[in-house]
Structures are given as C-alpha cells and as structure tokens.
Write a protein that holds these residues in place. Structure first.
Motif, PDB file in Angstrom:
ATOM      1  N   ASN A 145       0.867  -1.043  -0.316  1.00  0.00           N
ATOM      2  CA  ASN A 145      -0.218  -0.539  -0.030  1.00  0.00           C
ATOM      3  C   ASN A 145       0.825   1.596   0.078  1.00  0.00           C
ATOM      4  O   ASN A 145       0.805   1.989   0.799  1.00  0.00           O
ATOM      5  N   LEU A 146       2.047   1.376  -1.075  1.00  0.00           N
ATOM      6  CA  LEU A 146       3.017   2.461  -1.399  1.00  0.00           C
ATOM      7  C   LEU A 146       2.550   2.950  -2.051  1.00  0.00           C
ATOM      8  O   LEU A 146       2.068   2.448  -3.416  1.00  0.00           O
ATOM      9  N   GLU A 147       3.303   4.263  -2.325  1.00  0.00           N
ATOM     10  CA  GLU A 147       3.347   5.098  -4.065  1.00  0.00           C
ATOM     11  C   GLU A 147       4.346   4.419  -5.000  1.00  0.00           C
ATOM     12  O   GLU A 147       5.512   4.187  -4.315  1.00  0.00           O
ATOM     13  N   PRO A 148       4.030   3.513  -6.486  1.00  0.00           N
ATOM     14  CA  PRO A 148       4.767   3.238  -7.394  1.00  0.00           C
ATOM     15  C   PRO A 148       6.678   3.904  -7.104  1.00  0.00           C
ATOM     16  O   PRO A 148       7.513   3.347  -6.341  1.00  0.00           O
ATOM     17  N   GLY A 149       6.186   5.449  -7.937  1.00  0.00           N
ATOM     18  CA  GLY A 149       7.160   5.676  -6.944  1.00  0.00           C
ATOM     19  C   GLY A 149       7.900   6.306  -5.935  1.00  0.00           C
ATOM     20  O   GLY A 149       9.261   6.042  -6.146  1.00  0.00           O
ATOM     21  N   PHE A 150       7.263   6.552  -4.357  1.00  0.00           N
ATOM     22  CA  PHE A 150       8.009   5.813  -3.703  1.00  0.00           C
ATOM     23  C   PHE A 150       8.763   4.596  -3.719  1.00  0.00           C
ATOM     24  O   PHE A 150       9.240   4.833  -3.004  1.00  0.00           O
ATOM     25  N   VAL A 151       8.508   4.070  -3.825  1.00  0.00           N
ATOM     26  CA  VAL A 151       9.076   1.892  -3.982  1.00  0.00           C
ATOM     27  C   VAL A 151      10.022   2.515  -4.122  1.00  0.00           C
ATOM     28  O   VAL A 151      11.345   2.109  -4.037  1.00  0.00           O
ATOM     29  N   GLN A 152       9.882   3.033  -5.765  1.00  0.00           N
ATOM     30  CA  GLN A 152      11.013   2.955  -6.750  1.00  0.00           C
ATOM     31  C   GLN A 152      12.210   3.821  -6.381  1.00  0.00           C
ATOM     32  O   GLN A 152      13.434   3.511  -5.888  1.00  0.00           O
ATOM     33  N   LEU A 153      11.672   4.998  -5.264  1.00  0.00           N
ATOM     34  CA  LEU A 153      13.453   5.636  -5.021  1.00  0.00           C
ATOM     35  C   LEU A 153      13.695   4.482  -3.702  1.00  0.00           C
ATOM     36  O   LEU A 153      14.911   4.874  -3.312  1.00  0.00           O
ATOM     37  N   VAL A 154      12.774   3.980  -2.790  1.00  0.00           N
ATOM     38  CA  VAL A 154      13.488   3.518  -1.914  1.00  0.00           C
ATOM     39  C   VAL A 154      14.403   2.101  -1.955  1.00  0.00           C
ATOM     40  O   VAL A 154      15.461   1.858  -1.585  1.00  0.00           O
ATOM     41  N   LEU A 155      13.858   1.792  -3.549  1.00  0.00           N
ATOM     42  CA  LEU A 155      14.996   0.783  -4.085  1.00  0.00           C
ATOM     43  C   LEU A 155      16.222   1.058  -4.328  1.00  0.00           C
ATOM     44  O   LEU A 155      17.375   0.382  -4.454  1.00  0.00           O
ATOM     45  N   ASN A 156      16.180   2.272  -4.987  1.00  0.00           N
ATOM     46  CA  ASN A 156      17.330   2.778  -5.424  1.00  0.00           C
ATOM     47  C   ASN A 156      18.037   3.226  -4.310  1.00  0.00           C
ATOM     48  O   ASN A 156      19.276   3.090  -4.542  1.00  0.00           O
ATOM     49  N   GLU A 157      17.597   3.461  -2.996  1.00  0.00           N
ATOM     50  CA  GLU A 157      18.649   3.552  -2.023  1.00  0.00           C
ATOM     51  C   GLU A 157      18.773   2.638  -0.751  1.00  0.00           C
ATOM     52  O   GLU A 157      19.990   2.435  -0.200  1.00  0.00           O
ATOM     53  N   SER A 158      18.454   1.777  -1.313  1.00  0.00           N
ATOM     54  CA  SER A 158      18.028   0.372  -0.616  1.00  0.00           C
ATOM     55  C   SER A 158      19.556  -0.671  -0.849  1.00  0.00           C
ATOM     56  O   SER A 158      19.412  -0.986  -2.585  1.00  0.00           O
ATOM     57  N   GLU A 159      20.717  -1.764  -0.421  1.00  0.00           N
ATOM     58  CA  GLU A 159      20.848  -3.073  -1.003  1.00  0.00           C
ATOM     59  C   GLU A 159      20.590  -3.785  -0.408  1.00  0.00           C
ATOM     60  O   GLU A 159      20.448  -4.732  -1.048  1.00  0.00           O
ATOM     61  N   LYS A 160      18.910  -3.867   0.778  1.00  0.00           N
ATOM     62  CA  LYS A 160      18.317  -5.282   0.480  1.00  0.00           C
ATOM     63  C   LYS A 160      16.899  -5.020   1.466  1.00  0.00           C
ATOM     64  O   LYS A 160      16.875  -4.063   2.237  1.00  0.00           O
ATOM     65  N   VAL A 161      15.631  -5.469   0.543  1.00  0.00           N
ATOM     66  CA  VAL A 161      14.656  -5.076   1.058  1.00  0.00           C
ATOM     67  C   VAL A 161      14.144  -6.863   1.539  1.00  0.00           C
ATOM     68  O   VAL A 161      14.457  -7.649   0.901  1.00  0.00           O
ATOM     69  N   PHE A 162      13.852  -6.467   2.880  1.00  0.00           N
ATOM     70  CA  PHE A 162      13.601  -7.695   4.031  1.00  0.00           C
ATOM     71  C   PHE A 162      12.343  -8.041   3.362  1.00  0.00           C
ATOM     72  O   PHE A 162      11.660  -9.202   4.117  1.00  0.00           O
ATOM     73  N   GLY A 163      11.145  -7.254   3.149  1.00  0.00           N
ATOM     74  CA  GLY A 163       9.804  -7.005   3.406  1.00  0.00           C
ATOM     75  C   GLY A 163       9.225  -6.325   3.854  1.00  0.00           C
ATOM     76  O   GLY A 163      10.088  -5.222   4.099  1.00  0.00           O
ATOM     77  N   GLY A 164       8.516  -6.407   4.445  1.00  0.00           N
ATOM     78  CA  GLY A 164       7.667  -4.957   4.818  1.00  0.00           C
ATOM     79  C   GLY A 164       6.437  -5.399   6.217  1.00  0.00           C
ATOM     80  O   GLY A 164       5.930  -6.419   6.174  1.00  0.00           O
TER      81      GLY A 164
END
Lengths: 266, 266
Positions: free
Chosen positions: B78-97
């Motif tokens: 339940n997030l905005e796709p552009g926001f998630v893209q920024l998060v992915l760009n800034e992340s080394e890993k995503v563990f879930g949520g």
C-alpha cells in the motif's frame, strides 16, 4: 545564559547496592543530599539492576536444576545451563541466538537473554527483571509524589541491542506517570502534509538518555533525574501502548517473509 | 545549585528550511544568535531532513519511471510506486514489510523505507538521506571547529522503529569526532566480574536524546546541542564500528534460525 527549553540530565551516583536494600529510601536520601528541588514533570530513570537487588531477584544459577532444553541451548550458544534455565523461566518465547546470547520475548519485550544479567551481580549469580515493572514503576512514582508533593514520572531502564548495531542502548521496560508514545497520525507537518503512520516513542528516547549516564560497568549511577523533558504527565496506565504484536512489527514481520535484493533481483 | 556532571540538551529552533539553503551557515548563525559559548566536547545533533534540503536530495517521486518490482511491492504494501522506486534505489536489501513500510538495509543500517521520507518534505516529494552521512558529518564538524576554535562532535539523526515497540526513536546515521561505541569487554563491574560481550552504543543513545527534542511534526528543531555528555573525542573515522554483520546480529541471526517456545516446546 539560561536556555528556557533546555533539558537537563542529572546523574545520582551511589555506592554498590546490596540485596534487600530499600531503593526508594536510597533515592529519596540522594534527592535530599543533592538538594534537588523537585519540579512537576521531573522524570526519574532507574536502572533495572538496582531493582533486582531491591526485590531480591538475584539468583544463584550454578546450583539450580536444569531442563534438557536448557542443556541443549547452553551447548549451542556457549552459555551456562543454569543461566539458560533462568532465561527460559523468564521468557515467553526464544527466537534463537548468537554466541553467548539468546533472543527472547519477555513481558512482551524483545530482549537478549530475557533481561537476565551477570553484570554487576555477585559472582555466580544473575539479576532478573522486576516481577512486574509497570507496577513497580507505579509504586515508586506514587511514593516519590507523596513525599515530595510534585507530579513525577518514573521509568525503569535496561539496556538492549538493536538490529545490525554494535552495543547497547537504553529501553524502558516499565514506566509510570507519563504518556509513552505520541500518536502523530493526522497531525500536520511543516508543509501541511498529514502524517499517516508515525508514532513517536518517548519512553525509549528517555531511557536511552539515561542509559548513556548509567553506563555498563562501574559508573555507579542507578538513578538519573531528567528535567524539562517534553513529556505529558498522566495518571493513566499506558503500559501496553508502547508494545506491538509480531504481525504489526516491521522487523519481525518482514524477517518472517521473503528476502529480496533489488540490486540482483534474487 | 549547579550539578557538575549534568548533561544539557539545548534545542536550536529555526523556521522551515528550503532546498539549497546552507545549513552550516544557518547553524552557525543560530549558535551566535543564541550566544552559545561553545566548549570542547560539545556535540551537535542535526536532523537528516535538513541535510536533504541542503544537499538538494528532495525528489519528485510521482513522475518518475518505476520498475516492475516497485509496482509489485507498492501494491503489496500500500505504497506509491514512485516512492517504492526511490526506496529500492536507496537500498542494498529489502527484507519485506508491513502496511506502508518496507524494511530495508541502506548504507549498512536497518531502516524503514531506506530513510526515504514524506514527512516535512514538500507535497508529492520525498527527502533522501545524505549521499554519504559520514563524510557530511565530518565536513560539518571540521567547519564548525574552524569557526569556533573548539573540538566538537557531530551526529546526523534520523528516526527508526525498534522491534515490537510502537513509535520511532533516534538513530545516528552518520557521525564524526567521537568514539561511537565503548568496548566494555574485559572491564570489571562493581563485583569484580569481567564483562564478556558488552559494548555500549554511545552514538545511538545520543541520537535518541536529540530525537526527543527534534520531534516528528512541527517542532522545527533541526539542531540540538548536547553539552557535557560522557563521550571521547577523536579525529579517527570510526564510522564502521557501530555496524555489525547479519551473522553477528542477535536479532537478524536469531530470526533466520528456528523458533522455539519454552512454554509449549513447539
């Protein structure tokens, strides 16, 4: 010059406390000896360790009966079986561990070794958390308020580790007299945006402040007076407000799910 | 009366900061305007948010190209796709949520949404962490030391959530000028026991102290001066000392292992 909004942290040092000493009396005598004129809103942070001595929760773990589980976990994580048995007795859950530490749920709090601790305990013995940290914080607060005629808050501070961080920070394992968490949802920020999910954890920030002065070795600072902190006093018991369920927890819920690397897609 | 060892937290308030403003100049002018006579050992805590404005890291996420992964994660949490893209760009890993938050590893730190934040950012835009928090903290410290002729420390503060706790506490995402972690191993406690595994995380305790005054909504307190804190100044870069690997991490390592309930044996 004086800064009207500055927050002060005043460490109250004392000699080593022994089993059965009246910690409330000691604190009151330190307040008087240091000529602290208490004010409404003063927060007393108290180390969980001295409360273990106060409640007599200092246990000889070397000569206690141990279970098969305790023996198995002790071997796996390089701990003493009696110590592990104490940890199991104090735990609602054990999630696993690393060398010399188990990750446990105790009184709803995620903690290394269920708060059972050798440090600053007599050799061969370990200190346990207060039986009921909320009730003990309440009892101490009411007694202090009665004696000094001010509206106060009390937090009981232990130290804990955070994920992927080295070293301990403070955590409030019990508290009384203040609102522990500010619900910022629906509040406006500086740009007029409405906040959607943010709460602010006041008691753990306060506990961290106190922990820095309490230290981990021979600081002999079981009490810290925090003055002029931005808190809201209350007579309500908000002890459950600061805890969330595993399903609502970002860390626990995420780590139970999948594992995704945006760099590689794996 | 004066308490020799008391620690002071002095909030430095300012109006809303805009993109491109020189945060170091603003801080220096606040120091002068408040007639703060700096002392050796003073610690300046700075909110990461104002540094995003300083570095121009305020991004319009509503009109950016997004990946399939971002769309999938946005839907799920339940997030905005552009926001998630920024998060992915800034992340080394995503563990879930969980609802509205991803758990990420960014610059070696476990963080909700990689530190990407709507709060106190212009509508439709998000603020990112400094590109290199360690280097920025160093740059600010050296500039302050040059101007004021004192030995100082700087920490950059963001807020994060702790496992099973409601609400945010402070964390130091970058720092310079102080030893971040005290190694207590081998030190003696009050009973002469030698400590085996304990480190003490000084920078995160300090960050929590500052976070309490910085707040989460309209506090307008991007800077907090922490005076008389028990820290050790250093010219060394200790930025990696406060981070540990997943394998050494009690929380991450344990949650990847097994799950054990001492009450039921399940």
């Amino acid at each position: 010059m004086a800064y009207k909004n500055r927050v002060e942290l005043i460490p109250l040092k004392f000699r080593r406390i022994e089993v059965g000493e009246d910690v409330i009396e000691i604190l009151c005598s330190l307040i008087r000896r240091n000529r602290l004129k208490l004010k409404d809103g003063d927060v007393f942070a108290i180390a969980d360790k001295v409360l273990a001595f106060y409640e007599g929760r200092i246990v000889d773990y070397q000569n206690m009966p141990v279970s098969e589980d305790a023996i198995r976990l002790a071997k796996r994580y390089n701990l003493e079986p009696g110590f592990v048995q104490l940890v199991l007795n104090e735990s609602e859950k054990v999630f696993g561990g690393v060398e010399r530490a188990l990750l446990t749920l105790t009184r709803g709090i995620l903690m290394a070794n269920a708060g059972v601790d050798h440090k600053n305990a007599p050799p061969g013995k370990a200190a346990l958390w207060p039986k009921n940290p909320t009730l003990l914080a309440y009892k101490i607060r009411v007694e202090l308020e009665k004696r000094f005629g001010k509206r106060l808050a009390v937090i009981i501070v232990d130290s804990k580790v955070n994920p992927l961080r080295r070293g301990t920070v403070g955590i409030a394992i019990g508290f009384s007299g203040l609102v522990p968490v500010i619900d910022c949802r629906g509040k406006k920020d500086l740009f007029g945006n409405s906040l959607k999910i943010t709460f602010m954890n006041v008691v753990d920030d306060l506990a961290a402040m106190a922990h820095l002065l309490m230290g981990e070795t021979i600081e002999s600072t079981p009490f810290v007076l925090i003055r002029n902190a931005p808190i809201t006093l209350t007579e309500e018991n908000y002890s459950d407000e600061v805890k969330i369920s595993e399903n609502d927890c970002l860390v626990l819920n995420s780590l139970k799910e999948y594992y995704y690397c945006p760099r590689t897609g794996a």
